[in-house]
Design a protein around this motif. Structure first.
Motif, short mmCIF file in Angstrom:
data_model
loop_
_atom_site.label_atom_id
_atom_site.label_comp_id
_atom_site.label_asym_id
_atom_site.label_seq_id
_atom_site.Cartn_x
_atom_site.Cartn_y
_atom_site.Cartn_z
N THR A 135 0.81 -1.23 0.00
CA THR A 135 0.00 0.00 0.00
C THR A 135 0.84 1.27 0.00
OG1 THR A 135 -0.16 -0.03 2.43
CG2 THR A 135 -1.91 -1.15 1.20
N MET A 136 2.16 1.16 -0.13
CA MET A 136 3.01 2.35 -0.06
C MET A 136 2.70 3.34 -1.19
SD MET A 136 5.41 4.25 1.21
CE MET A 136 6.81 3.59 2.14
N ILE A 137 2.78 2.88 -2.44
CA ILE A 137 2.55 3.79 -3.56
C ILE A 137 1.10 4.28 -3.59
CG2 ILE A 137 2.52 3.97 -6.08
CD1 ILE A 137 5.03 2.27 -6.14
N PRO A 138 0.09 3.41 -3.38
CA PRO A 138 -1.28 3.95 -3.27
C PRO A 138 -1.42 5.02 -2.20
CG PRO A 138 -1.36 1.58 -3.56
CD PRO A 138 0.09 1.94 -3.38
N GLY A 139 -0.74 4.83 -1.06
CA GLY A 139 -0.79 5.83 -0.01
C GLY A 139 -0.15 7.14 -0.44
N GLN A 140 0.98 7.06 -1.12
CA GLN A 140 1.62 8.28 -1.61
C GLN A 140 0.75 8.98 -2.65
OE1 GLN A 140 5.45 6.07 -2.46
NE2 GLN A 140 6.35 7.98 -1.73
N VAL A 141 0.10 8.20 -3.50
CA VAL A 141 -0.78 8.80 -4.50
C VAL A 141 -1.97 9.48 -3.82
CG1 VAL A 141 -2.34 8.31 -6.43
CG2 VAL A 141 -0.08 7.22 -6.34
N GLY A 163 -1.95 10.79 -0.81
CA GLY A 163 -1.43 12.01 -0.22
C GLY A 163 -1.23 13.10 -1.24
N PHE A 164 -0.69 12.72 -2.41
CA PHE A 164 -0.51 13.69 -3.49
C PHE A 164 -1.86 14.26 -3.94
CE2 PHE A 164 -0.79 14.41 -8.07
CZ PHE A 164 0.15 15.41 -8.24
N ALA A 165 -2.85 13.39 -4.11
CA ALA A 165 -4.17 13.85 -4.54
C ALA A 165 -4.77 14.82 -3.52
CB ALA A 165 -5.10 12.65 -4.75
N GLY A 166 -4.58 14.52 -2.24
CA GLY A 166 -5.14 15.39 -1.20
C GLY A 166 -4.54 16.77 -1.20
N VAL A 167 -3.20 16.85 -1.22
CA VAL A 167 -2.56 18.17 -1.15
C VAL A 167 -2.74 18.94 -2.46
CG1 VAL A 167 -0.24 17.47 -1.90
CG2 VAL A 167 -0.51 19.34 -0.27
N ALA A 168 -2.78 18.21 -3.60
CA ALA A 168 -3.03 18.88 -4.88
C ALA A 168 -4.45 19.44 -4.93
CB ALA A 168 -2.80 17.90 -6.03
N LEU A 169 -5.40 18.67 -4.38
CA LEU A 169 -6.78 19.15 -4.34
C LEU A 169 -6.91 20.38 -3.46
CD1 LEU A 169 -9.72 18.79 -5.18
CD2 LEU A 169 -9.99 17.14 -3.29
N MET A 170 -6.16 20.43 -2.36
CA MET A 170 -6.16 21.62 -1.52
C MET A 170 -5.73 22.85 -2.32
SD MET A 170 -4.45 20.18 2.01
CE MET A 170 -5.11 18.72 2.83
N ALA A 171 -4.65 22.69 -3.10
CA ALA A 171 -4.15 23.81 -3.90
C ALA A 171 -5.21 24.26 -4.91
CB ALA A 171 -2.86 23.40 -4.62
N VAL A 199 5.72 15.72 -2.82
CA VAL A 199 5.18 14.37 -2.67
C VAL A 199 5.40 13.55 -3.94
CG1 VAL A 199 3.08 13.02 -2.27
CG2 VAL A 199 3.47 15.11 -0.97
N SER A 200 5.24 14.19 -5.10
CA SER A 200 5.43 13.47 -6.36
C SER A 200 6.88 12.99 -6.50
CB SER A 200 5.06 14.36 -7.55
OG SER A 200 5.97 15.44 -7.71
N LEU A 201 7.83 13.75 -5.99
CA LEU A 201 9.23 13.30 -6.01
C LEU A 201 9.42 12.07 -5.13
CD1 LEU A 201 11.06 16.76 -5.82
CD2 LEU A 201 10.68 15.33 -7.84
N GLY A 202 8.71 12.05 -4.01
CA GLY A 202 8.76 10.86 -3.15
C GLY A 202 8.20 9.64 -3.85
#
Length: 431
Positions: free
Chosen positions: A289-295, A297-305, A390-393
């Motif tokens: 679940t590592m990459i799904p979790g990172q994705v 997280g990316f979706a959440g912070v990108a949606l905030m922006a 996050v995308s770099l991670g």
């Protein structure tokens, strides 16, 4: 009464993590310790402002706390080997709460910074010790679920005590909060007395053959550490600016939602961290679940922006908070378990230290750097930069998967131990 620890072979025979001696007292101690920390986290800067200090000094009270935390985490593995988990955790719980009483003497500059630093020392040692101790206490096949349950106790404690500290300060005054934090930390210290008297193992020295076929330890933990840091940097911006951003976006509805945003994010992190641990235990190893979790997280912070930049309805930020918090919770657990699985059993305390430093340093760095971005490009700009980080991670994790397919790391790590268990062999044959 102090419990005596079981041998590793006896621990592996347990059919439940709840039967592991010291596991429940550890959870209660962590709940109380993080409760003490959470009571004071928003209160100390507020008290500094009310005492007439400027925002810079109010922020410095948290900054010096985190600096002392990270500095202490570096040396905690050595203390765990020389002194053992029990005395280190008792002392750290004491140091986390009791110095809060020093603020009763006043909030002059020296007082504010000195006692904040002392509390940071306690917090740093405690966070490293409790994560490593879980790996020492429970059977390897339940490590994911046990780590997830640790996250549940931490999350619930924060959800209760963060608003409680502000409530007590408003209704009973700051001295009541200082006294409450000290009392709760003493509860943690008492519970730590029930932890088995065990010491972290001395580091093993691999043979020349093992050195030739194994990657250096820093390479094994680097990418999981980067995954945590990339998301904790965004968490620094979320914890610092999200409630204000919500209220700025919608002064009417946002005033109601803003106060709950951190609880929403924390609740999602707590639930998904435990779920990730359950999946890791079922698979017999972390990572699914590592990459799904990172994705997430990316979706959440990108949606905030996007929501803040385009003035979308504030309820979209609730969804963004759930996505980011859930993804962050998954990555927390996956990164910690990955470090435990990749490193030898004798280095679980180092794995815990690296994980905690990555988390805490990332949070502080994110608050500072993304705060500077927010000052120049508004909140939306800060979250956009956070999404890039996050995308770099994510890219680093993908690259690590490719390299890891050819990496040999069989040096008494958790993966190797699981292969020695009958349960692990049965799973592979059935798979």
């Amino acid at each position: 009464m102090v419990q005596t620890g079981l041998s590793r072979a006896e621990i592996e025979q347990l059919d439940s993590m709840w039967k592991a001696p010291g596991f429940v007292p550890t959870l209660v101690a962590v709940f109380a310790a993080f409760g003490s920390w959470s009571l004071l986290l928003p209160v100390i800067p507020l008290a500094a402002l009310d005492a007439g200090h400027g925002p810079a000094l109010a922020g410095a009270s948290t900054g010096i706390f985190m600096a002392a935390t990270v500095a202490t985490q570096i040396f905690t593995p050595t203390a765990l080997r020389r002194l053992g988990y029990n005395p280190v955790m008792v002392a750290s719980a004491f140091m986390l709460g009791v110095p809060a009483l020093g603020h009763l003497l006043g909030l002059e500059v020296w007082n504010l910074l000195l006692f904040s630093a002392l509390r940071g020392i306690g917090f740093g040692a405690l966070t490293v010790a409790e994560s490593a101790l879980i790996a020492e206490l429970v059977p390897s096949r339940f490590l994911g679920k046990a780590s997830g349950m640790l996250g549940v106790f931490i999350g619930v404690s924060q959800m209760i005590c963060l608003p409680l500290g502000l409530f007590l300060a408003d209704r009973a005054g700051y001295p009541a909060v200082y006294a409450a934090a000290a009392a709760v930390a003493l509860v943690a210290a008492v519970m730590c007395l029930r932890i088995p008297r065990i010491k972290a193992q001395p580091p093993t020295r691999p043979s020349p053959e093992e050195k030739a076929t194994s990657a250096p330890a820093w390479k094994l933990v680097l990418v999981p550490a980067l995954a945590v840091t990339s998301l904790s940097m965004s968490f620094g911006a979320v914890s610092s600016f999200l409630p204000a951003a919500v209220q700025e976006l919608d002064p009417v509805t946002g005033a109601v939602i803003g106060g709950f945003m951190l609880s929403i994010t924390g609740g999602a992190a707590m639930v998904m961290r435990y779920g990730s641990g359950v999946i890791a235990d079922r698979n017999g190893r972390p990572g699914a679940t590592m990459i799904p979790g990172q994705v997430m997280g990316f979706a959440g912070v990108a949606l905030m922006a996007l929501v803040i930049a385009n003035g979308w309805p504030v309820w979209w930020l609730v969804l963004a908070g759930v996505l980011f918090g859930g993804g962050f919770g998954i990555v927390q657990n996956e990164a910690l378990l990955s470090m435990f699985f990749r490193l030898p059993r004798s280095r679980v305390s180092e794995a815990s230290a690296v994980w905690n430093i990555s988390y805490d340093a990332g949070t502080g760095l994110g608050s500072f750097l993304l705060g500077a971005v927010a000052a120049q490009a508004a909140y939306s700009g800060a979250y956009a930069v956070g999404a890039v980080v996050v995308s770099l991670g994510i890219l680093a994790t993908i690259a690590d998967r490719v390299v890891g397919a050819h990496r040999i790391t069989e040096l008494d790590n958790t993966r190797a131990r699981l292969r020695q268990l009958p349960l692990g062999r049965k799973r592979r044959r059935n798979g």
